[in-house]
Enzyme design. Structure first.
Site, PDB file in Angstrom:
ATOM      1  N   ASP A  37      15.176  -9.763  21.827  1.00 26.74           N
ATOM      2  CA  ASP A  37      14.023 -10.378  21.158  1.00 26.74           C
ATOM      3  C   ASP A  37      13.355  -9.402  20.196  1.00 26.74           C
ATOM      4  O   ASP A  37      13.436  -8.182  20.373  1.00 26.74           O
ATOM      5  CB  ASP A  37      12.999 -10.845  22.211  1.00 26.74           C
ATOM      6  CG  ASP A  37      12.549  -9.695  23.105  1.00 26.74           C
ATOM      7  OD1 ASP A  37      13.409  -8.864  23.484  1.00 26.74           O
ATOM      8  OD2 ASP A  37      11.345  -9.613  23.414  1.00 26.74           O
ATOM      9  N   GLU A  38      12.683  -9.977  19.229  1.00 26.52           N
ATOM     10  CA  GLU A  38      11.779  -9.239  18.331  1.00 26.52           C
ATOM     11  C   GLU A  38      12.360  -7.905  17.837  1.00 26.52           C
ATOM     12  O   GLU A  38      11.659  -6.885  17.842  1.00 26.52           O
ATOM     13  CB  GLU A  38      10.446  -8.971  19.046  1.00 26.52           C
ATOM     14  CG  GLU A  38       9.752 -10.244  19.460  1.00 26.52           C
ATOM     15  CD  GLU A  38       8.495  -9.997  20.280  1.00 26.52           C
ATOM     16  OE1 GLU A  38       7.499 -10.667  20.013  1.00 26.52           O
ATOM     17  OE2 GLU A  38       8.513  -9.164  21.186  1.00 26.52           O
TER      18      GLU A  38
HETATM   19  C1  NGO Z   1       7.026 -12.093  23.737  1.00 25.83           C
HETATM   20  C2  NGO Z   1       7.606 -10.708  23.620  1.00 25.83           C
HETATM   21  C3  NGO Z   1       7.197  -9.814  24.795  1.00 25.83           C
HETATM   22  C4  NGO Z   1       5.706  -9.912  25.058  1.00 25.83           C
HETATM   23  C5  NGO Z   1       5.330 -11.362  25.294  1.00 25.83           C
HETATM   24  C6  NGO Z   1       3.847 -11.513  25.492  1.00 25.83           C
HETATM   25  C7  NGO Z   1       9.218 -12.150  24.231  1.00 25.83           C
HETATM   26  C8  NGO Z   1      10.520 -12.708  24.596  1.00 25.83           C
HETATM   27  N1  NGO Z   1       9.026 -10.993  23.657  1.00 25.83           N
HETATM   28  O1  NGO Z   1       8.050 -12.753  24.506  1.00 25.83           O
HETATM   29  O2  NGO Z   1       7.564  -8.502  24.504  1.00 25.83           O
HETATM   30  O3  NGO Z   1       5.393  -9.166  26.182  1.00 25.83           O
HETATM   31  O4  NGO Z   1       5.729 -12.196  24.236  1.00 25.83           O
HETATM   32  O5  NGO Z   1       3.449 -12.822  25.703  1.00 25.83           O
END
Ligand code: NGO
Length: 520
Positions: free
Chosen positions: A333-334
């Site tokens: 993710d991200e």
């Molecule tokens: C996102 C992020 C996380 C954060 C979270 C907080 C995902 C999959 N990546 O979810 O790193 O902790 O939000 O709500």
């Protein structure tokens, strides 16, 4: 002396009779407040009373069946004081007793279903597989008064309405995620959580073991990951990590409760703790600074360096060897600091690594931008279009939409802990949705199940975690187990209101939502 004993015994019996006469035994099984709601309940209009003579008999060759019998005895004995024993039998019914039996002649119950037949004389629980018996035991617990959850001796009577329950889950993956990276939670906290999940028939525990703020699992071939990378957490606390023995202990404890542990090593982003521990994993620079803030998207493994794949290979090998379950979560993710051109080949290669160690890949929905291998599943949290790309590649989807299923979201603007970037999720918002009706292209047959993630940027203690988890976790458990047609908020909120006492008896610090008329 003998005479005196007789008088004492007579007085005791009279007291018992009076207690029985005063109590109104439950006789309508359809009124039982079971969460998740069972598939079918047929009341028989009478009641069964558990006494010190109601021993637990088990019939079946599986080694697990004795263990499940003992698990039930261990739940019942402290509050009832009955000292029930677990005994083996070859019989199909034992008068006056509880019988757990394996018989694989009921295909409609599947691998996790059970049938519970309660008459005024006996309780008979059958299933095709041990998991079904375990879930039947959870239902049986919920049929008894809430104080059955207390660890200390309570006053009876211990009565159950009679009838038949036939029950099995809608989805095979009914999970929750604990983020132990942002704030570390120790083995004991996780074990308590496993028991809480088990009580509501959840079966998958995803552990988010690494992130920018901390590396939480010992990797023997890369010791600095925990020696350095495990030493802090959000806000600068002392952090922590699981040794491999502790991780195995969690896995075993979960397994005994029919819960599969899914380890996550988030990559290529969310990796500052690893990068600070082994600077050679950085694209450039040699920064060893740990991170204690809450930003996301700033870190990346060097996807062009061969050392990165040596690192990933070692981590996956060590962790896969400790993990009996089929899944290995690679995060994904991200990855805002990794270009898409670098991200795609990285995810492709890491899928091969995970497959080489015998596991199936799970990853956050961004991984669907890569070429998914057979058996890779996509966890839908943010973008429906990513999840749909996964489905188009033949992948299954795990449903965790942040708007409905993120347990770190606040209930409302007055919530003390949690975030609200995706939504406020009051108890009804968390319950009133259906995994197979969110995105037209994602149908029930594409879905393995539902998972509710609890990210831990804003929480650092068990009580804080429970405030966000409960009561919403019960709703997610029901969405995963109970068919859509049987779910309704109006019916659920009454059952949940009754579970307030049960959660209290279990020692859970839940959020007392005003949308529920809690039974005091
Ligand atoms: C996102 C992020 C996380 C954060 C979270 C907080 C995902 C999959 N990546 O979810 O790193 O902790 O939000 O709500």
């Amino acid at each position: 002396m003998k005479k005196r004993n007789t008088i004492v015994a007579l007085l005791a019996s009279a007291a018992i009779l009076i207690t029985f006469a005063c109590s109104s035994a439950p006789t309508d099984l359809s009124k039982a407040n079971i969460i998740p709601k069972p598939v079918s309940v047929t009341p028989a209009g009478e009641s069964f009373t558990l006494t010190h003579r109601t021993d637990i008999y088990v019939n079946g060759e599986s080694p697990e069946i004795l263990q499940i019998g003992q698990y039930l005895a261990d739940r019942l004995n402290p509050p009832t004081g009955f000292g029930l024993e677990v005994k083996k039998t070859k019989k199909d019914l034992v008068r006056g007793k509880i019988l757990l039996a394996l018989s694989d002649n009921d295909p409609s119950l599947g691998d996790e279903g059970y049938e519970l037949v309660i008459t005024d004389k006996s309780v008979r629980l059958t299933a095709n597989k041990p998991a079904g018996l375990f879930y039947g035991v959870q239902t049986l617990r919920q049929l008894l008064p809430a104080k059955v959850e207390m660890a200390t001796l309570q006053e009876g009577p211990w009565e159950i309405a009679t009838g038949t329950i036939r029950d099995y889950p809608s989805y095979s993956y009914r999970g929750a995620m604990r983020d132990v990276a942002r704030h570390f939670f120790g083995v004991d906290d996780i074990k308590i959580f496993i028991d809480q999940m088990a009580a509501y028939k959840m079966n998958m525990l995803h552990l988010h073991l690494s992130d920018d703020q901390g590396w939480r699992i010992e990797i023997k071939s890369w010791p600095n990951l925990t020696a350095h990378g495990g030493r802090t957490e959000v806000g600068g606390g002392e952090g922590g990590f699981y040794t491999q023995e502790q991780y195995s202990d969690i896995v075993r404890y979960a397994q005994e409760r029919f819960i599969t542990v899914i380890p996550e090593i988030d990559m290529p982003g969310h990796t500052n703790a690893a990068l600070a521990s082994y600077p050679e994993l950085n694209a450039k620079g040699s920064d060893t600074t740990l991170y204690t803030g809450t930003d996301v998207g700033f870190s990346s493994l060097a996807t062009h360096k061969e050392i990165t794949y040596k690192f990933v290979g070692d981590v996956v090998r060590e962790l896969a060897a400790l993990t009996p379950g089929p899944w290995f979560h690679i995060g994904g993710d991200e990855s805002h600091s990794t270009s898409l051109e670098d991200y795609i080949p990285f995810v492709n290669r890491v899928q091969d690594t995970v497959a080489a160690y015998g596991k199936h890949v799970l990853g956050w929905d961004e991984i669907a931008l890569a070429t998914l291998k057979p058996n890779t599943a996509v966890q839908y949290w943010a973008k429906a279009e990513n999840a749909v790309k996964g489905v188009a590649q033949g992948a299954k989807v795990l449903i965790s939409p942040s708007k409905y299923a993120y347990i770190d979201m606040q209930y409302d603007s007055t919530s003390i802990y949690g975030y609200n970037w995706a939504a406020y999720i009051e108890v009804d918002d968390g319950y009133n949705w259906d995994p197979a009706s969110l995105v037209p292209e994602i149908k029930k047959e594409n879905i393995i199940g539902i998972e509710a993630p609890l990210w831990s940027e804003t929480i650092s203690t068990r009580a804080e975690a429970e405030y966000l988890l409960f009561p919403r976790l019960l709703g997610y458990a029901e969405i995963g187990w109970t068919p859509k047609e049987l779910r309704s908020w109006d019916d659920y909120k009454v059952r949940l209101a009754n579970h307030g006492l049960r959660m209290k008896a279990m020692g859970i610090s839940f959020y007392p939502s005003k949308r529920i008329e809690w039974i005091k």
